[in-house]
Design an enzyme around this catalytic site. Structure first.
Site: not given
Length: 729
Positions: A408, A461
Site C-alpha cells: 500500500d 500501489e
C-alpha cells in the site's frame, strides 16, 4: 549482615521496579562458593524452594515486606527452581524465571546487530517451548533505550516489578523465559523509558495473535504447527511466471462482503465455506484481502495496523486464517494480502514512542509524521526497523502460504515531499526528494521475497511515474512483480462517465494507456478506492438511463478484460452494486434477483473464463508483442478495435462501440481470412442486453492491396464490446 546477603539498596530497587539488572540479582547466584537464592513474590508470607524433581531446598527468609525473599541453598549446580508460596488466603507455586539462561544465542545477536536476521518471527515475540527441562514461554522485544522492560498480564496482576526482562545490551533486545505460561496467555510489555517514566502498556510488535478490539493485549499463540494440504498447489505455483499467467483478482473487505443474519462478522471458516467457492465459481484466480493485520479501528479498513504479525481476531484465530488460505488453495485460488509498511497509527499500545523514544518512527515530524492519515512513518534508515518489516513480509509468505503482497501507498514512501509543502520536508543527502532509504528497503524486501518464496509476487500501489517499479533490482528497478495502473483507471473511468455524444472528443482517454502499457508489469485496478468517499459505485458513474448504464458498464468491463494487464475488481462491482461501498454492512446481494445485475455477474464470470482459457488474452499481458491496434482512430464513432496475441495461440479481436448507436456492416481489418467466433458479446440476452450481434461468428474475407490481409463486416451492438476468436480450418 552476612556476606551473601543482598545489599538493601538492591532489595529496594527490585521491590520498586527500578533495578537495572534483575537477572544479576534474582534467582540463583554463587557468592563466595555458596549458592544463594532470591525471589520476588508479592503477597507471600512464607516461601519454600524446591528443585524440579521435588527436592526441598529450604525456606527463604523475607528481606522486604513487599515480597523479597532470600536464602542459602544446598545445591551443586545452576538449575530451574520452583517456589511454594503461602499466605493467610492460600498457597501457590511459582517457577523462577531467573534461574534460566538466555534463549537467544550469539548468532542471533550477530545477525540482529547486522540487520540481516531473516527469522526474527521465530525469535522475537512470544514463543511457547520446552527450555532447560520445563515448559513455558519465551518473550523477546526490541527496546534499546528502555531502562526496564517487563512482561505483564493477568498471570502477575499486571505488575511490572514481577517479571522484568534480561537486557541484551549489545543489540537492545530484552528477553525472559517464564515457566508454565503457554497458549492463550494474555500479555503486554511494561516499559520504563530513558527518562524513568513508565509508558502506557505496549502490545508486542511481534505478537502473532491479538485480543479482539477494543481490547489491545497480545496473546501467546498455540505452537502446534498447522497441517497444510496444499503441497501440490505450492509446487505448481513455484513454476509459474505470473506475467504470462492469468491473474484476475477479486478484492475483498472481509468485514463487509457478507454478514451473519444477526449482523455479525463471518468467521474465517465461514468465509472459507462461502467466499472461496464464490470466487472460484466466478472464475477469479486470486482473492485480495484488504489488510487483515490486527487494527483497532474498523473504519480504517485495516490500513492503520497495530499488530503486523497478527491476523485480526475479528474473524477468528491464526489457525482459522490458515484454514481459510488452505481452502482457497484447495480450490485453486491464490490469496493476496494488502500490506501496509508505509505508516502506522499512533495508538498508545502500538509502535509509536515504543521505548520512550522515536524508535520505529523518525523523530523529526517532517520525516516521521504523515499529514494525510495522521500517522507515523517508519524510519527506513534503521536496520532494525527494516528487519522488522522485511521479516513481516516473509512471515506471511512462509507461515500462512500467502501468494502475494500488495504494498500500500508506495508513492508516499518513495518521495520525501509527498503531500508536503516547501519547508515541510527534509531533502536527501543529494538535495533531492527521493527517500533513498525507503527505496533500499523496497528493493530488499522484494529481493528476499522472490528469493525465498518462488512463485509468490509483490504488487506496488504506486501512483506516480517513478521509473522501473516492476523492473528487477539488478537492472536498477524496485523489484516488484507488478504495479497498479492508476493512469488506466483514471483515464478510462473519466471517459466512461461522459455522455456518449461527447466521447468522440475524448477518444485519447482510452487509447493513451497503450502508449505506456508495457513500461511496467501492470495490474488494471477497479479497487475499493473508486467506490468510496462520495465517488459512488461503478454503475452510478455510467451515464444515460438505466439500460444505458448497465450496457456501458458491461462494455467497459469487457474493454478492461481485453486490455493488456492483469485484472482487479472490488467486491460488489461484479454484480453492479448500486450503493457506494460502506464498510459497516454487507453488500446488497438481493440485487442479484434483478436480471440486469445478474447479467453483469454472468458477464464477469464469462470474461474470467475467456481470459483464463484463451492464451492470447493473458500470455503477453505485459509485453508489446501481445497487442496490436486494428482501429484506434475512429473518433467519430467511438469505436476501438485491437488484437490480442500470443505465440502459438489463435488471436482474439476485441471491438468496443461506446455509443448507443448500433453499427451495421462495420468493416474491420483482420489478420486472417476465415471464421472468427463471437466468444463474448456484452449485448447478449444472457447478460440482460438487447441480444443483437453476429449470430455467433463472422467470416473474414481475403483482400488484396490493403495493409491487412483480410476484412470482415461486423454488426456492432450499441454500447458493447465483442471478443472474436479466430478459428483456423
Amino acid at each position: 549482615m552476612e556476606i551473601w546477603q543482598a545489599d538493601s539498596r538492591d532489595v529496594e530497587a527490585i521491590v520498586s521496579g527500578r533495578h537495572s539488572d534483575p537477572f544479576g540479582f534474582l534467582g540463583l547466584h554463587q557468592i563466595n562458593g555458596q549458592w544463594v537464592l532470591r525471589a520476588f513474590i508479592p503477597h507471600a508470607d512464607l516461601v519454600t524452594a524446591y528443585t524440579l524433581d521435588g527436592t526441598e531446598l529450604g525456606h527463604l527468609f523475607p528481606r522486604h515486606p513487599g515480597g523479597l525473599f532470600e536464602g542459602k541453598v544446598a545445591i551443586t549446580e545452576r538449575q530451574p527452581i520452583r517456589y511454594h508460596a503461602k499466605n493467610a488466603g492460600g498457597e501457590w507455586d511459582v517457577y523462577d524465571p531467573y534461574s534460566f539462561g538466555p534463549v537467544l544465542g550469539p548468532m542471533d545477536d550477530y545477525y540482529i546487530g547486522e540487520g540481516s536476521h531473516l527469522r526474527l518471527f521465530d525469535k522475537l515475540g512470544a514463543h511457547e517451548m520446552e527450555f532447560e527441562g520445563i515448559h513455558g514461554t519465551h518473550f523477546a522485544v526490541w527496546a534499546p533505550n528502555a531502562r526496564r522492560v517487563s512482561v505483564v498480564g493477568p498471570f502477575n496482576d499486571w505488575d511490572g516489578r514481577r517479571n522484568p526482562m534480561r537486557n541484551r545490551s549489545d543489540n537492545g533486545i530484552w528477553e525472559v523465559f517464564i515457566p508454565v505460561l503457554g497458549t492463550g496467555t494474555i500479555y503486554k510489555y511494561e516499559i520504563v523509558g530513558p527518562d524513568g517514566v513508565v509508558l502506557p502498556l505496549k502490545a508486542d510488535p511481534f505478537a502473532r495473535q491479538s485480543e479482539m478490539r477494543p481490547k489491545t493485549a497480545s496473546i501467546v499463540p498455540d505452537p502446534t504447527p498447522f497441517v497444510w494440504t496444499d503441497a501440490r498447489y505450492i509446487e505448481e505455483r513455484s513454476q509459474k511466471d505470473w506475467r504470462r499467467t492469468p491473474m484476475s483478482i477479486y478484492e475483498v473487505h472481509l468485514g463487509s462482503w457478507r454478514r451473519r443474519p444477526d449482523g455479525g462478522f463471518l468467521t474465517y471458516d465461514q468465509l472459507a465455506e462461502q467466499l472461496v467457492p464464490y470466487a472460484a465459481d466466478m472464475g477469479y484466480t486470486h482473492i485480495e484481502l484488504l489488510p487483515i493485520t490486527e487494527h483497532p479501528f474498523d473504519p480504517s479498513w485495516g490500513y492503520q495496523p497495530t499488530g503486523m504479525y497478527s491476523p485480526t481476531a475479528r474473524f477468528g484465530d491464526p489457525a482459522a486464517f490458515a484454514r481459510f488460505v488452505d481452502a482457497a488453495h484447495e480450490a485453486g485460488i491464490g490469496i493476496i494480502l494488502d500490506w501496509v509498511p508505509a505508516h502506522f497509527p499512533t495508538d498508545a499500545h502500538g509502535l509509536a514512542n515504543f521505548d520512550g523514544t522515536a524508535l520505529y518512527e523518525h523523530a523529526d515530524p517532517r520525516q516521521g509524521y504523515h499529514p494525510d492519515w495522521n500517522t507515523a512513518i517508519y524510519n527506513f534508515g534503521r536496520k532494525e526497523v527494516v528487519s522488522f518489516l522485511v521479516n513481516n513480509a516473509l512471515y506471511w509468505l512462509e507461515k500462512f502460504h500467502i501468494d502475494g503482497l500488495r504494498v500500500d501507498a508506495v508513492a508516499s514512501m518513495l518521495y520525501l515531499d509527498y503531500s508536503r509543502q516547501p519547508g515541510q520536508w527534509v531533502p536527501n543527502q543529494h538535495g533531492g526528494n527521493e527517500n533513498l532509504e525507503a527505496v533500499e528497503f523496497l528493493r530488499r524486501v522484494n529481493t528476499e521475497a522472490y528469493r525465498l518464496h518462488p512463485g509468490t509476487f509483490m504488487i506496488a500501489e504506486e501512483s506516480t511515474s517513478w521509473p522501473g517499479v516492476s523492473h528487477p533490482v539488478h537492472t536498477g528497478g524496485l523489484g516488484f512483480g507488478f504495479k497498479w495502473n492508476m493512469g488506466f483507471m483514471n483515464d478510462t473511468l473519466r471517459y466512461m462517465s461522459r455522455e456518449a455524444v461527447h466521447r468522440k472528443f475524448h477518444h485519447n482517454d482510452l487509447t493513451f494507456g497503450t502508449v505506456y502499457a508495457f513500461s511496467e508489469n501492470f495490474v488494471l485496478p477497479l479497487s475499493h478506492d473508486e467506490v468510496v468517499h462520495g465517488k459512488g459505485s461503478l454503475i452510478e458513474k455510467m451515464p444515460g438511463d438505466d439500460w444505458q448504464q448497465f450496457a456501458n458498464l458491461r462494455a467497459y468491463y469487457a474493454f478492461m478484460w481485453g486490455h493488456p494487464g492483469k485484472k482487479l475488481l472490488f467486491m460488489g462491482q461484479e454484480f453492479a452494486q448500486r450503493a457506494e461501498w460502506a464498510d459497516g454492512k454487507a453488500l446488497d446481494w438481493f440485487l442479484l434477483d434483478a436480471g440486469a445485475h445478474e447479467g453483469v455477474r454472468r458477464l464477469i464470470t464469462d470474461l474470467n473464463t475467456a481470459y483464463r482459457q484463451l492464451p492470447a488474452l493473458h500470455e503477453r499481458d505485459c509485453e508489446p508483442e501481445g497487442f496490436e491496434w486494428v482501429i484506434g482512430n475512429d473518433h467519430a464513432n467511438s469505436v476501438f478495435a485491437w488484437l490480442r496475441k500470443a505465440p502459438g495461440a489463435d488471436p482474439v479481436l476485441v471491438v468496443s462501440n461506446f455509443t448507443p448507436v448500433p453499427r451495421e456492416n462495420y468493416k474491420i481489418p483482420m489478420p486472417h481470412a476465415g471464421k472468427w467466433v463471437e466468444r463474448i458479446n456484452t449485448d447478449a440476452g444472457w447478460y440482460a442486453g438487447s441480444n443483437t450481434g453476429n449470430q455467433g461468428s463472422v467470416i473474414a474475407h481475403a483482400v488484396k492491396g490493403a495493409h491487412w490481409p483480410a476484412e470482415a463486416e461486423l454488426f456492432l451492438p450499441p454500447l458493447s464490446t465483442l471478443y472474436l476468436k479466430y478459428e483456423p480450418d
